[in-house]
Design a protein around this motif. Structure first.
Motif: not given
Length: 527
Positions: A85-88, A129-141, A102-105, A115-117
């Motif tokens: 999650f990147e906080r902007v 305003t604050i929004y979060f950019i989500e990036r998919s990955k294999d490892g992590g939670e 808003v999905n970005y396939p 991106i979630v606002e």
């Protein structure tokens, strides 16, 4: 893409459910309130697998990864997808995007998937305003399962093992290797609880498949609830009339009974005549000096005037603290809590006591004065010890002198006081809620019978649940008071020394008389 709805209409909400909502105060508040229960112990930074062999519970609800639970099989791990999650923060920008999500396939968007606002959902008013950019990955939670053929087959193997686990229920996303939305996750937990306990979390009803009838059905349900509520109220009122005859109290709802009106005119029955001899004894007891209490470790300053005190000097006591103090504060009690604690109280327990506004004194165990130990029955028991500063009173007696000293030292304790046992206490309600103001009570001491009538093994007995003349205590007191000492008080109830209530004046008088009696008995030969 199977999890993302594809729309051919103008519905701008993310889901298609007819009713959608968020908790008023957010999910954090829900979990905070649940975990505030004195019946729940929370341990952070603790790996379940490090302590699982030490746990003793009737049933375990496991919400971790099912493959981790069965790691000793040596089978492959299930695959999960995670997110970054990147906080902007955007200054002086009303909204960044037209909707909450808003999905970005498409590949052109780069490495992020959506991106979630949150400002869209919460109705916040701000120039920024604050929004979060989500990036998919294999490892992590492990957020999402990867439901391909291999993982489904592997999960089936783990699932078959889970079915053979006695007294273990696997619950939630990770344990079921299945994606749940929040409403589904809560429903899953409730359904499993119902299955395991037989306690239904909702009343059965027939599902109406016609969505157009949902509103009518809800109205009918509300009317039905009102009618049933009225019937229940009428029933309670009828039962209350009978109960008022039984206990003299007043029904105040939720199964609680108030004795506030009753206790304004409360008199213990049958009363004891205050003879000149008894008055002389009381005067002598009240003349006892009150020493400064020893061992003050922490002094709290809660807002309420009432006080609850007792000795809880066991080496490890966190379970008692959470059950006793947790339930007490949860009931709305805002008065003083004063305890004597073990000299080696763990740091985490001290932090809890401070957090809960508890005043506590260190209790140093010492050998009793030889003068009072002629019977040689001290042994290694805590009751055979004394405390520093009170070497002429065994701990089971000295605790009352401690309370006498603590009460005198607590100048802000001007309301009701409860002196009690601590190890087996749990509060279902505010302990003084049914009492009138301490200064207005006609009698300033209230006693509880040793065995309450509702738990009497012989409820048809018209006298008392436990009376002095037939109690198990008579034989123990003959050595101090003589063979027939109890005859004048034969039909009086046995009172519990672990539950005494009084205002400041009454409690000081009672504790002084009690401690004075202890000192007198110490001078008698122990037969």
């Amino acid at each position: 893409l199977s999890r993302i709805p594809v729309r051919d209409d103008f519905e701008d909400r993310y889901f298609s459910d007819p009713f959608q909502a968020l908790p008023t105060n957010g999910y954090t508040s829900i979990f905070e309130k649940m975990l505030a229960s004195p019946l729940i112990t929370v341990r952070t930074e603790t790996d379940f697998f490090d302590i699982k062999d030490k746990l003793k519970c009737g049933r375990l609800y496991f919400s971790g990864k099912i493959d981790a639970y069965f790691a000793d099989t040596g089978w492959p791990k299930l695959e999960y997808r995670s997110l970054d999650f990147e906080r902007v923060v955007e200054k002086n920008k009303g909204f960044f995007q037209p909707n909450f999500v808003v999905n970005y396939p498409q590949e052109a968007s780069g490495d992020y998937t959506r991106i979630v606002e949150y400002k869209h959902l919460l109705g916040q008013k701000s120039d920024h305003t604050i929004y979060f950019i989500e990036r998919s990955k294999d490892g992590g939670e492990p957020y999402y399962p990867v439901p391909n053929k291999e993982n489904k087959e592997l999960y089936t193997k783990y699932q078959n093992l889970a079915k053979n686990q006695d007294k273990v229920t696997f619950v939630g996303r990770l344990a079921n290797y299945k994606y749940f939305n929040m409403d589904e996750a809560i429903k899953n937990a409730l359904e499993l609880f119902e299955k395991d306990t037989g306690v239904k979390f909702k009343k059965p009803n027939n599902k109406d498949k016609d969505k157009n009838k949902i509103a009518d059905k809800q109205n009918l349900k509300q009317d039905d609830q009102k009618n049933r509520g009225k019937e229940k109220t009428d029933k309670n009122q009828q039962q209350g009339k009978k109960k008022n005859i039984d206990h003299g109290g007043e029904e105040v709802g939720n199964g609680l009974v108030s004795f506030a009106k009753k206790l304004k005119d409360y008199t213990n029955y049958p009363p004891v005549e205050m003879t000149p001899e008894l008055q002389s004894m009381v005067d002598e007891a009240l003349a006892l000096p009150v020493d400064e209490p020893v061992g003050l470790r922490h002094k709290a300053h809660p807002p309420g005037p009432d006080a609850i005190m007792g000795l809880a000097a066991y080496p490890r006591n966190m379970a008692t603290w959470r059950r006793l103090i947790g339930s007490l504060r949860y009931s709305g009690y805002d008065g003083h809590i004063i305890f004597g604690v073990h000299a080696e109280i763990p740091a985490e327990e001290e932090e809890y006591l401070k957090k809960m506004d508890v005043t506590y004194y260190i209790t140093d165990f010492v050998d009793c004065d030889p003068e009072i130990m002629d019977a040689g029955d001290g042994g290694g028991n805590i009751r055979g010890k004394c405390s520093k500063g009170l070497e002429k009173l065994k701990l089971e007696w000295g605790r009352f002198e401690m309370c006498r000293q603590w009460l005198r030292a607590c100048e802000a304790c001007t309301g009701w006081t409860l002196v009690m046992d601590t190890r087996d206490v749990f509060f279902q309600a505010h302990p003084f809620a049914s009492l009138p103001p301490a200064q207005e009570a006609k009698e300033n001491l209230l006693f509880i019978e040793e065995i309450a009538p509702h738990s009497n093994p012989t409820p048809h007995d018209p006298i008392r649940a436990d009376i002095i003349g037939r109690s198990r205590y008579v034989g123990r007191t003959v050595g101090c008071y003589g063979k027939d000492h109890y005859q004048p008080y034969y039909n009086r109830p046995v009172l519990c020394s672990g539950t005494i209530i009084g205002n400041r004046e009454g409690m000081h008088r009672f504790l002084s008389v009690l401690v004075h009696e202890f000192h007198l008995n110490n001078k008698k030969p122990n037969t």
